[in-house]
Structures are given as C-alpha cells and as structure tokens.
Design a protein around this motif. Structure first.
Motif, PDB file in Angstrom:
ATOM      1  N   PRO A   1     -47.005  13.932  -8.112  1.00 10.14           N
ATOM      2  CA  PRO A   1     -47.806  13.475  -9.260  1.00 10.14           C
ATOM      3  C   PRO A   1     -48.299  12.052  -9.051  1.00 10.14           C
ATOM      4  O   PRO A   1     -47.581  11.193  -8.537  1.00 10.14           O
ATOM      5  CB  PRO A   1     -46.829  13.567 -10.431  1.00 10.14           C
ATOM      6  CG  PRO A   1     -45.472  13.461  -9.802  1.00 10.14           C
ATOM      7  CD  PRO A   1     -45.586  14.123  -8.464  1.00 10.14           C
ATOM      8  N   ALA A   2     -49.529  11.816  -9.485  1.00  2.00           N
ATOM      9  CA  ALA A   2     -50.098  10.472  -9.364  1.00  2.00           C
ATOM     10  C   ALA A   2     -49.555   9.539 -10.434  1.00  2.00           C
ATOM     11  O   ALA A   2     -49.534   8.321 -10.249  1.00  2.00           O
ATOM     12  CB  ALA A   2     -51.624  10.553  -9.461  1.00  2.00           C
ATOM     13  N   ALA A   3     -49.101  10.098 -11.556  1.00  2.00           N
ATOM     14  CA  ALA A   3     -48.559   9.309 -12.665  1.00  2.00           C
ATOM     15  C   ALA A   3     -47.074   9.603 -12.813  1.00  2.00           C
ATOM     16  O   ALA A   3     -46.594  10.651 -12.378  1.00  2.00           O
ATOM     17  CB  ALA A   3     -49.304   9.636 -13.957  1.00  2.00           C
ATOM     18  N   PRO A   4     -46.314   8.682 -13.431  1.00  2.00           N
ATOM     19  CA  PRO A   4     -44.863   8.895 -13.559  1.00  2.00           C
ATOM     20  C   PRO A   4     -44.482  10.138 -14.336  1.00  2.00           C
ATOM     21  O   PRO A   4     -43.448  10.746 -14.067  1.00  2.00           O
ATOM     22  CB  PRO A   4     -44.386   7.625 -14.285  1.00  2.00           C
ATOM     23  CG  PRO A   4     -45.438   6.608 -14.023  1.00  2.00           C
ATOM     24  CD  PRO A   4     -46.727   7.357 -13.927  1.00  2.00           C
ATOM     25  N   ALA A   5     -45.309  10.540 -15.299  1.00  2.00           N
ATOM     26  CA  ALA A   5     -44.970  11.692 -16.131  1.00  2.00           C
ATOM     27  C   ALA A   5     -46.250  12.429 -16.509  1.00  2.00           C
ATOM     28  O   ALA A   5     -46.600  12.550 -17.681  1.00  2.00           O
ATOM     29  CB  ALA A   5     -44.213  11.254 -17.383  1.00  2.00           C
ATOM     30  N   ALA A   6     -46.963  12.924 -15.511  1.00  2.00           N
ATOM     31  CA  ALA A   6     -48.202  13.654 -15.767  1.00  2.00           C
ATOM     32  C   ALA A   6     -47.906  14.956 -16.504  1.00  2.00           C
ATOM     33  O   ALA A   6     -46.837  15.549 -16.346  1.00  2.00           O
ATOM     34  CB  ALA A   6     -48.911  13.945 -14.446  1.00  2.00           C
ATOM     35  N   THR A   7     -48.836  15.401 -17.308  1.00  2.00           N
ATOM     36  CA  THR A   7     -48.667  16.673 -18.013  1.00  2.00           C
ATOM     37  C   THR A   7     -48.955  17.830 -17.065  1.00  2.00           C
ATOM     38  O   THR A   7     -49.644  17.668 -16.046  1.00  2.00           O
ATOM     39  CB  THR A   7     -49.611  16.766 -19.218  1.00  2.00           C
ATOM     40  OG1 THR A   7     -50.972  16.819 -18.750  1.00  2.00           O
ATOM     41  CG2 THR A   7     -49.434  15.569 -20.141  1.00  2.00           C
ATOM     42  N   PHE A   8     -48.455  19.001 -17.424  1.00  2.00           N
ATOM     43  CA  PHE A   8     -48.739  20.177 -16.611  1.00  2.00           C
ATOM     44  C   PHE A   8     -50.241  20.430 -16.557  1.00  2.00           C
ATOM     45  O   PHE A   8     -50.785  20.797 -15.500  1.00  2.00           O
ATOM     46  CB  PHE A   8     -48.033  21.411 -17.176  1.00  2.00           C
ATOM     47  CG  PHE A   8     -48.351  22.669 -16.405  1.00  2.00           C
ATOM     48  CD1 PHE A   8     -47.652  22.979 -15.244  1.00  2.00           C
ATOM     49  CD2 PHE A   8     -49.349  23.526 -16.828  1.00  2.00           C
ATOM     50  CE1 PHE A   8     -47.955  24.112 -14.516  1.00  2.00           C
ATOM     51  CE2 PHE A   8     -49.652  24.676 -16.118  1.00  2.00           C
ATOM     52  CZ  PHE A   8     -48.950  24.970 -14.954  1.00  2.00           C
ATOM     53  N   GLU A   9     -50.922  20.242 -17.668  1.00  2.00           N
ATOM     54  CA  GLU A   9     -52.365  20.488 -17.711  1.00  2.00           C
ATOM     55  C   GLU A   9     -53.103  19.585 -16.733  1.00  2.00           C
ATOM     56  O   GLU A   9     -54.045  20.035 -16.052  1.00  2.00           O
ATOM     57  CB  GLU A   9     -52.882  20.270 -19.136  1.00  2.00           C
ATOM     58  CG  GLU A   9     -52.441  21.317 -20.148  1.00  2.00           C
ATOM     59  CD  GLU A   9     -50.962  21.209 -20.521  1.00  2.00           C
ATOM     60  OE1 GLU A   9     -50.387  22.209 -20.986  1.00  2.00           O
ATOM     61  OE2 GLU A   9     -50.385  20.099 -20.348  1.00  2.00           O
ATOM     62  N   GLU A  10     -52.695  18.336 -16.637  1.00  2.00           N
ATOM     63  CA  GLU A  10     -53.328  17.419 -15.677  1.00  2.00           C
ATOM     64  C   GLU A  10     -53.052  17.853 -14.246  1.00  2.00           C
ATOM     65  O   GLU A  10     -53.950  17.816 -13.382  1.00  2.00           O
ATOM     66  CB  GLU A  10     -52.810  15.996 -15.911  1.00  2.00           C
ATOM     67  CG  GLU A  10     -53.266  15.376 -17.226  1.00  2.00           C
ATOM     68  CD  GLU A  10     -52.526  14.100 -17.559  1.00  2.00           C
ATOM     69  OE1 GLU A  10     -53.060  13.302 -18.348  1.00  2.00           O
ATOM     70  OE2 GLU A  10     -51.412  13.890 -17.028  1.00  2.00           O
ATOM     71  N   GLU A  11     -51.816  18.280 -13.981  1.00  2.00           N
ATOM     72  CA  GLU A  11     -51.455  18.641 -12.619  1.00  2.00           C
ATOM     73  C   GLU A  11     -52.099  19.953 -12.174  1.00  2.00           C
ATOM     74  O   GLU A  11     -52.565  20.070 -11.035  1.00  2.00           O
ATOM     75  CB  GLU A  11     -49.935  18.735 -12.501  1.00  2.00           C
ATOM     76  CG  GLU A  11     -49.239  17.393 -12.654  1.00  2.00           C
ATOM     77  CD  GLU A  11     -47.743  17.492 -12.388  1.00  2.00           C
ATOM     78  OE1 GLU A  11     -47.317  17.109 -11.298  1.00  2.00           O
ATOM     79  OE2 GLU A  11     -47.027  17.993 -13.285  1.00  2.00           O
ATOM     80  N   ILE A  12     -52.139  20.954 -13.050  1.00  2.00           N
ATOM     81  CA  ILE A  12     -52.746  22.233 -12.652  1.00  2.00           C
ATOM     82  C   ILE A  12     -54.256  22.074 -12.490  1.00  2.00           C
ATOM     83  O   ILE A  12     -54.869  22.760 -11.654  1.00  2.00           O
ATOM     84  CB  ILE A  12     -52.401  23.347 -13.671  1.00  2.00           C
ATOM     85  CG1 ILE A  12     -52.677  24.725 -13.046  1.00  2.00           C
ATOM     86  CG2 ILE A  12     -53.184  23.179 -14.948  1.00  2.00           C
ATOM     87  CD1 ILE A  12     -51.804  25.074 -11.884  1.00  2.00           C
ATOM     88  N   ALA A  13     -54.859  21.166 -13.231  1.00  2.00           N
ATOM     89  CA  ALA A  13     -56.282  20.894 -13.050  1.00  2.00           C
ATOM     90  C   ALA A  13     -56.541  20.335 -11.652  1.00  2.00           C
ATOM     91  O   ALA A  13     -57.555  20.649 -11.017  1.00  2.00           O
ATOM     92  CB  ALA A  13     -56.782  19.926 -14.127  1.00  2.00           C
ATOM     93  N   GLN A  14     -55.607  19.510 -11.161  1.00  2.00           N
ATOM     94  CA  GLN A  14     -55.737  18.972  -9.808  1.00  2.00           C
ATOM     95  C   GLN A  14     -55.640  20.084  -8.773  1.00  2.00           C
ATOM     96  O   GLN A  14     -56.378  20.097  -7.780  1.00  2.00           O
ATOM     97  CB  GLN A  14     -54.650  17.924  -9.554  1.00  2.00           C
ATOM     98  CG  GLN A  14     -54.724  17.283  -8.180  1.00  2.00           C
ATOM     99  CD  GLN A  14     -53.607  16.282  -7.946  1.00  2.00           C
ATOM    100  OE1 GLN A  14     -52.834  15.969  -8.854  1.00  2.00           O
ATOM    101  NE2 GLN A  14     -53.510  15.782  -6.727  1.00  2.00           N
TER     102      GLN A  14
END
Length: 326
Positions: free
Chosen positions: A78-91
């Motif tokens: 993850p690029a952020a310390p606590a990214a959301t699942f929605e942000e990560e699956i979009a990546q």
C-alpha cells in the motif's frame, strides 16, 4: 534458502509501517486453499464456510501456485499507511495489462498446470480479462468473508503497529526486525529472512514497508521486486485471541458491578477496538457504546488513543485484572 536485504543510511529513514485490506483479502484466499495448515484461523474458517463454498475462487487460485511467487500486481504494497480496500482494488484494476501478463508468466513458470489453465482462459491473449476476473473475485472475498470481520482485524493490526513503532523508537531497527519473527535475523545492516527463495537486494534508499498480517502465520513474506517499494509481511501479535468471542452472559460479579452493557464491552476488548466495531460486535447502538466507553474510561478501566481518523479503546492493567476476575 535466505533472502538478504542490505540497508544503507537512507533506508533507515524510509522504513514505514502499513496495513492492507487488500493483502488480508488475498491472504484469506491462501488460508482457504490450505485450511489444514491454519489452526489459528479455524474459527474464521468455520464461520465463513458456507459463503466460501458458494464462491468460485478458481481465477485467484491460479495465481497462487504452491511453487513460485504470486504475481506482484495482485497485491502491491500500500502507498498509504491505511489505504481502504476500494483504493487498493482500484489500483489493481488500473494495472497495465501487458505488465500483468509478463508478471504472470514469470510467476507461473514453475507451475505448468496453472500456466496451461491461464492459457485456456485466454488470459495471456487478453490480460485485461484476467485483471477483471481476478479483481472481481477479490472483491467477492472482501465483501463476503473479510469485510464483516475487518473492524476487529484492523484494530489488531493497528495495535501491532503501535507496539512495533514504540519498540523501534526504544531499541532501533536492528533489534526490532529479529523480534518480528524467528525467521528474521539482523547483522551489520543486513536483514536475512529464511524463506523458500534465494534473493539478494540492496534497498538503495527506498527503505522497507513493514506490514503485520492476520492470515500469514507462521510465515514471513517479502515483496521485493520493482516497481514497488520493498515490503516485509509478518504475523501480527495477538492472533491467538482474535476470533475469541466474549463470554455471554458475562460473569455475574462483573455484570453486577458494571451493568450488563459495560461488562460486555470490557470483556470484548481482548484487542483494541473502535466504538463502531464494538457496536457491531455486541449488536448495540453506537450511542450506547460511546456512553459506556466514557464511563469505563473515567473509571480507569480503559484508555483511548487516536489512530488516524479513529479512536481505539483498550483495557488498562486495572481493566485486564477486573475482566479476568469477572
């Protein structure tokens, strides 16, 4: 065979902690693949058996060969310390299809059956289809199997990060890394991880992402290849009690002393939790939970600390003693 990571002075400055909902989701699929090896996760496996049995996990399982690594695009650090699942699956969905194809070919070289199945599905001719199908399965696992448990999982991961950050400040990276797992050793600026790969890398100033995980025990996994920042995923502290449900009804003495609602909250805080997480776990209104937490905190039984946008509550020593006595 070991993995050796060499640090320079800049790397010390660029080490960071993070947790990842996407990582836990794909790691949950690994647990479903080999349930016989996951004693700590048996309560979760029993709880999710029906939902998991109704899902077709084949697309994801093809990318998880028993021999060879999982493609890096499937679960980047993850690029952020606590990214959301929605942000990560979009990546993941935005991954370059040609890059995903090359990564997949490298990953499945030692798994000819999985490679043949990938060809049969047309993934290598049209990797965009692979990205869509695999991302859809990840979303299903997250929605049905992981997200309902995410508040307690996240609280445990955040508690681990808080503990490790304090240890890092007190003792430095050279003492922290061997504490993470008996598979890790440190000597003269080099981290050695005993795993199934033979890999050596100079971090070159990029540092290391340290990620606790619920589903990885007893292993330690490194994701070290470019273009991502190197990462080390390790078992979080406290997984023994993660799936332990509070005893109901709560001990009679504790209930008489505190009242049923407050006694249930105190008993439930085996790991730190948020107001929302406790409300879901105990099926109480968030306003009631908030009121009870205030009283318990003022009585010295709980402490509160801010973690990002959330407030985590945990038992004090007095609270632990009272819960144990109850």
């Amino acid at each position: 065979m070991p993995t050796r990571l060499h640090f320079d002075e800049t790397d010390y400055l660029n080490c960071r902690f993070a947790h990842s909902a996407l990582w836990e989701t794909q790691a949950a699929a690994h647990v479903l693949n080999r349930p016989d090896r996951q004693a700590y996760q048996r309560p979760w496996l029993r709880r999710t058996h029906r939902q998991a049995a109704a899902m077709d996990l084949t697309p994801l399982r093809l990318l998880m060969p028993q021999r060879g690594p999982t493609p890096g695009w499937l679960c980047p650090p993850p690029a952020a310390p606590a990214a959301t699942f929605e942000e990560e699956i979009a990546q993941v969905r935005a991954t370059d299809p040609l890059f995903a194809r090359e990564e997949t070919l490298r990953s499945l070289q030692a798994a000819p059956r999985a490679l043949a199945a990938a060809r049969d599905r047309g993934w290598l001719r049209d990797p965009a289809v692979m990205l869509r199908e695999v991302s859809d399965v990840l979303e299903q696992i997250w929605t049905r199997l992981v997200q309902p448990e995410w508040p307690r999982m996240r609280a445990l991961l955040e508690a681990d990060i808080t503990f490790r950050t304090r240890r890092l400040a007190e003792h430095g990276l050279g003492e922290l890394l061997p504490e993470i797992s008996p598979l890790c050793t440190w000597r003269a600026g080099t981290l050695t991880v005993r795993d199934h790969t033979d890999h050596e890398r100079h971090l070159g100033g990029r540092g290391l992402v340290l990620m606790p995980s619920v589903f990885i025990w007893p292993h330690v996994i490194g994701t070290f290849k470019a273009p991502w920042q190197p990462a080390l995923v390790y078992p979080t502290r406290g997984i023994v009690d993660l799936w332990t449900e509070p005893v109901a009804p709560t001990g009679i003495t504790l209930t008489r002393l505190l009242g049923r609602g407050r006694a249930a909250i105190l008993a439930s805080l085996v790991v730190p939790a948020t107001t929302t997480g406790l409300a879901r776990q105990l099926d109480l209104a968030p306003s009631s939970v908030s009121s009870h937490l205030t009283v318990l905190r003022e009585a010295g039984l709980l402490s509160a600390r801010r973690q990002g946008r959330q407030v985590l509550y945990e038992r004090t020593g007095l609270g632990d003693a009272l819960a144990a006595g109850g």
